[in-house]
Design a protein around this motif. Structure first.
Motif, PDB file in Angstrom:
ATOM      1  N   SER A  25       0.822  -1.210   0.000  1.00 42.74           N
ATOM      2  CA  SER A  25       0.000   0.000   0.000  1.00 42.74           C
ATOM      3  C   SER A  25       0.854   1.256   0.000  1.00 42.74           C
ATOM      4  CB  SER A  25      -0.917   0.012   1.229  1.00 42.74           C
ATOM      5  OG  SER A  25      -1.990  -0.885   1.067  1.00 42.74           O
ATOM      6  N   TRP A  30      -3.622   1.785  -2.392  1.00 44.73           N
ATOM      7  CA  TRP A  30      -4.625   0.956  -1.735  1.00 44.73           C
ATOM      8  C   TRP A  30      -4.940  -0.324  -2.491  1.00 44.73           C
ATOM      9  CZ3 TRP A  30      -8.079  -1.315   1.199  1.00 44.73           C
ATOM     10  CH2 TRP A  30      -9.285  -1.756   0.663  1.00 44.73           C
ATOM     11  N   TRP A 162      -5.598   0.162   3.684  1.00 47.62           N
ATOM     12  CA  TRP A 162      -6.151   1.508   3.488  1.00 47.62           C
ATOM     13  C   TRP A 162      -5.391   2.537   4.314  1.00 47.62           C
ATOM     14  CZ3 TRP A 162      -8.478   5.038   6.795  1.00 47.62           C
ATOM     15  CH2 TRP A 162      -9.108   6.123   6.166  1.00 47.62           C
ATOM     16  N   SER A 163      -5.108   2.199   5.564  1.00 41.76           N
ATOM     17  CA  SER A 163      -4.421   3.132   6.453  1.00 41.76           C
ATOM     18  C   SER A 163      -3.012   3.430   5.947  1.00 41.76           C
ATOM     19  CB  SER A 163      -4.344   2.551   7.874  1.00 41.76           C
ATOM     20  OG  SER A 163      -5.637   2.310   8.393  1.00 41.76           O
ATOM     21  N   GLN A 166      -3.175   5.700   2.902  1.00 41.97           N
ATOM     22  CA  GLN A 166      -3.490   7.081   3.261  1.00 41.97           C
ATOM     23  C   GLN A 166      -2.297   7.790   3.884  1.00 41.97           C
ATOM     24  OE1 GLN A 166      -6.504   8.711   2.592  1.00 41.97           O
ATOM     25  NE2 GLN A 166      -6.801   6.858   1.391  1.00 41.97           N
TER      26      GLN A 166
END
Length: 201
Positions: A25, A30, A162-163, A166
């Motif tokens: 990621s 993502w 996802w984290s 981001q």
């Protein structure tokens, strides 16, 4: 309920799987992290099925078999780590290159989990505690509980993906990306060395 809570607590413990998902990621976004999570879940089903039907117990009972799987898993982690350390930061890939890249991410995630004998040991030690000793269909119960654990694990892994995406969006387009690759690669190498010296019990 106790099984689900215990499984979730175990899922949040950092290891090669979480590190691989986060690295994908952070380096590629993502979607790459999500595909890595799916690959790891697929590898986990191999361990669940093998443990349910007694194959993992036979494997772990053999010192030679355990050593072979352990060395293969360690060598693979070190290979992934070194590849990351020498890899240049990812640039925008052409549309035609994306499917091939994601297939590689999935396969690497699958192998990262499937070649780790510690995952097999975990299922042999953890899941049977939640199966009634008098159950007539122990294999079916094992498969069900393993599927529940794997599903919850996948949800957690998707959150990690996802984290990480981001948190690192800006890094992928900066000079820090190369150092990020090297740091993550170094952690993979360290985990590979640790696995190489792991004992079966």
């Amino acid at each position: 309920m106790v099984f689900v809570v215990a499984g979730l607590l175990l899922n949040v413990t950092p290891g090669p799987d979480v590190l691989y998902i986060a690295s994908c990621s952070m380096r590629q976004g993502w979607k790459s992290g999500a595909v890595a999570a799916l690959g790891i879940s697929a590898g986990c089903f191999i361990h669940i099925t093998a443990a349910a039907f007694g194959l993992s117990a036979l494997l772990m009972a053999s010192a030679t078999s355990f050593a072979v799987l352990k060395i293969c898993g360690a060598a693979y982690l070190i290979y992934v780590g070194v590849s990351l350390m020498v890899q240049r930061p990812a640039t925008a890939a052409s549309p035609a290159a994306v499917p091939a890249r994601l297939r590689k991410v999935f396969l690497q995630g699958f192998l990262t989990n499937a070649l780790n004998p510690k995952v097999a040991l975990f299922f042999l030690a953890f899941v049977p505690q939640f199966i009634n000793s008098g159950a007539t269909e122990k294999a079916a119960a094992f498969l069900f509980l393993g599927a529940v654990f794997n599903f919850n694990s996948m949800l957690w892994n998707l959150l990690v993906a996802w984290s990480a995406a981001q948190a690192s969006g800006k890094l992928r387009n900066s000079g820090a990306a190369a150092w990020m690759n090297r740091c993550i690669g170094g952690l993979f190498v360290a985990l590979g060395i640790k696995l190489a010296f792991a004992k079966s019990a």
